[in-house]
Design a protein around this motif. Structure first.
Motif, PDB file in Angstrom:
ATOM      1  N   ALA A  37       0.829  -1.206   0.000  1.00 54.26           N
ATOM      2  CA  ALA A  37       0.000   0.000   0.000  1.00 54.26           C
ATOM      3  C   ALA A  37       0.865   1.258   0.000  1.00 54.26           C
ATOM      4  N   ILE A  38       1.960   1.249   0.740  1.00 58.64           N
ATOM      5  CA  ILE A  38       2.871   2.396   0.743  1.00 58.64           C
ATOM      6  C   ILE A  38       3.515   2.569  -0.627  1.00 58.64           C
ATOM      7  N   LYS A  39       3.859   1.461  -1.265  1.00 56.24           N
ATOM      8  CA  LYS A  39       4.426   1.515  -2.605  1.00 56.24           C
ATOM      9  C   LYS A  39       3.450   2.152  -3.581  1.00 56.24           C
ATOM     10  N   ALA A  40       2.185   1.757  -3.518  1.00 54.62           N
ATOM     11  CA  ALA A  40       1.182   2.330  -4.421  1.00 54.62           C
ATOM     12  C   ALA A  40       0.921   3.796  -4.106  1.00 54.62           C
ATOM     13  N   HIS A  41       0.893   4.158  -2.837  1.00 50.19           N
ATOM     14  CA  HIS A  41       0.605   5.549  -2.444  1.00 50.19           C
ATOM     15  C   HIS A  41       1.690   6.506  -2.909  1.00 50.19           C
ATOM     16  N   ASP A  99       6.214  12.114   0.344  1.00 50.14           N
ATOM     17  CA  ASP A  99       7.013  11.719  -0.811  1.00 50.14           C
ATOM     18  C   ASP A  99       8.074  10.711  -0.388  1.00 50.14           C
ATOM     19  N   TYR A 100       8.830  10.268  -1.373  1.00 48.04           N
ATOM     20  CA  TYR A 100       9.820   9.216  -1.134  1.00 48.04           C
ATOM     21  C   TYR A 100      10.964   9.644  -0.222  1.00 48.04           C
ATOM     22  N   SER A 163      -9.103   0.244   3.395  1.00 50.62           N
ATOM     23  CA  SER A 163      -7.792   0.253   2.750  1.00 50.62           C
ATOM     24  C   SER A 163      -6.929   1.412   3.237  1.00 50.62           C
ATOM     25  N   ALA A 164      -7.441   2.224   4.161  1.00 52.91           N
ATOM     26  CA  ALA A 164      -6.713   3.391   4.646  1.00 52.91           C
ATOM     27  C   ALA A 164      -5.577   2.958   5.567  1.00 52.91           C
ATOM     28  N   VAL A 165      -4.352   3.306   5.192  1.00 55.59           N
ATOM     29  CA  VAL A 165      -3.194   2.953   6.004  1.00 55.59           C
ATOM     30  C   VAL A 165      -3.217   3.715   7.329  1.00 55.59           C
TER      31      VAL A 165
END
Length: 446
Positions: A37-41, A99-100, A163-165
């Motif tokens: 999920a973090i990857k997609a966000h 951001d990353y 689905s909310a992290v």
């Protein structure tokens, strides 16, 4: 709350320290379960995710000087509580990372806090064993695995609801704060605090306290405190412990990350059977750690580590040579059973060498656990997954070699896990009818 009120001081401290171990496993597995999920966000590539995971290992590795200084300045109690609190709050920072680069900084900080909690909670576990002369470290490490399992179950349930992290991490943080609150009042007191608390009892009855004896004892306590505050270079024995810890945690971490992929891509197991690799390793590790304290009392730490790591390495190597799903599962079970007691025993041996040794060994352990799996991935990418897991088997054999060079602490009296030793766990109270005028002799320092 009467259910959680424990009157036995050993059990009370054991449960408090277990809450720290559980919280570390729970926090680690919580964010690891939401990596997709973090990857997609954040829109990350696979390589960027790998660097994100590597940042945690880098943070743990570079945390060594800071954690060593904090251990000497504030002690394991405060460091454990502050680190656990920081890890709970860090979940919110990771969920809100815009951001990353910010996510990389968050994961770097996570590694530093993991290093702090890892050192301090293992120092607490070693202090518990030393004070009560009862084995407990392996079961404490079992609660780490139990915390990871609980986090995985929570992640599955939260995914079914939302689905909310942020919502998932908020629930996880609340549970971590509850564990922290439970651990707060039951941790083992520092050595200096114990000496200070027992100092008035060294005097004679009433107000006629022996001032000279008190000053001498206080001077000795100050000398020991200054000795602990100085940084000392690691000895050869400590370096062997670092090597054993690093390769042992690489073995442990790599099996959790790569066993399912091996079953699916190499052993050609079905999609339903592939996750059983992680389940077999995890279950065997939990079971072994539950019983390992009894094994330690019966056979000693050294033989347990040597035989266990050899079983892990040889069992996995034979499974890779045989091929197939069933041999793979048997080999994974050998790894879980054999490697389970390595880290608890090495932590106890390192704690006997002092806080600096424990900090260095724990830093190597955290680095191996978090940084080892990506290295195995690089080997698998270059030569194939069979060679990657072959490197894991070799790591286990290296642990066996290191274990022959480590001076393991002896267990005098043959105490069993959960059974009181012949010596009293707590200093015996002085009764009013006893003669308290007799001089008190302090044991000589070794």
């Amino acid at each position: 709350m009467r259910v959680f009120r424990v009157h036995d001081p050993f059990r009370r401290a054991q449960l408090a320290i277990a809450a720290l171990f559980c919280s570390l496993g729970f926090q680690y597995a919580t964010w690891a379960a939401r990596v997709p999920a973090i990857k997609a966000h954040l829109g990350l590539s696979t390589a960027e995710v790998g660097l994100l995971l590597m940042a945690t290992g880098v943070g743990a590795a570079v945390s060594f000087p800071l954690v060593a200084w904090l251990m000497r300045r504030i002690g394991s109690q405060r460091l454990a509580l502050l680190s656990a609190l920081g890890l709970a709050l860090l979940l919110f920072a990771l969920a809100a990372a815009p951001d990353y680069p910010v996510a990389l900084l968050v994961m770097l900080a996570d590694g530093v806090l993991v290093g702090g909690l890892n050192v301090s909670m293992n120092a607490q576990g070693a202090a518990l064993e030393e004070r009560y002369k009862r084995n407990a470290m392996a079961r404490l490490h079992a609660t780490f695995s139990a915390g990871s399992l609980a986090a995985a179950l929570l992640a599955s349930g939260m995914n079914a609801l939302t689905s909310a992290v942020v919502a998932h991490f908020a629930v996880a943080a609340a549970l971590l704060l509850l564990l922290l609150a439970y651990a707060r009042s039951g941790l083992v007191a520092e050595e200096g605090a114990v000496a200070a608390a027992e100092q008035p009892a060294t005097g004679t009855d009433g107000a006629s306290t022996d001032t000279a004896s008190t000053d001498t004892a206080q001077t000795d306590t100050d000398k020991r405190a200054r000795k602990r505050a100085r940084w000392t270079l690691p000895t050869r024995a400590v370096l062997w412990m670092c090597c054993a810890m690093a390769f042992g945690t690489v073995t442990e971490g790599a099996m959790n990350d790569w066993s399912a992929l091996y079953l699916k891509d190499v052993a050609k197991a079905s999609a339903e059977l592939a996750p059983m690799g992680i389940a077999v390793v995890s279950c065997m590790m939990v079971l072994a750690r539950i019983f390992a304290d009894g094994w330690r009392s019966r056979w000693g730490d050294g033989p347990i580590v040597r035989v266990g790591s050899a079983l892990a390495g040889v069992g996995l190597a034979l499974a890779l040579l045989s091929g197939g799903t069933v041999p793979a599962l048997i080999g994974f079970a050998c790894v879980g059973l054999g490697i389970a007691a390595v880290t608890p025993c090495v932590y106890v041996a390192a704690a006997a060498q002092g806080s600096d040794a424990l900090t260095l060994v724990a830093a190597m352990g955290t680095t191996g656990l978090l940084g080892g799996p990506p290295v195995i991935g690089f080997i698998a990418n270059a030569a194939g997954l069979v060679w990657g897991l072959g490197a894991v088997a070799a790591c286990a054999i290296v642990v066996t070699v290191c274990a022959t060079r480590i001076s393991w602490p002896s267990r005098s009296g043959g105490t069993r896990a959960g059974v009181p030793a012949e010596v009293p766990a707590e200093p015996a109270p002085v009764l009013a009818s006893e003669d308290r005028t007799a001089p008190v002799t302090e044991p000589a320092e070794s």
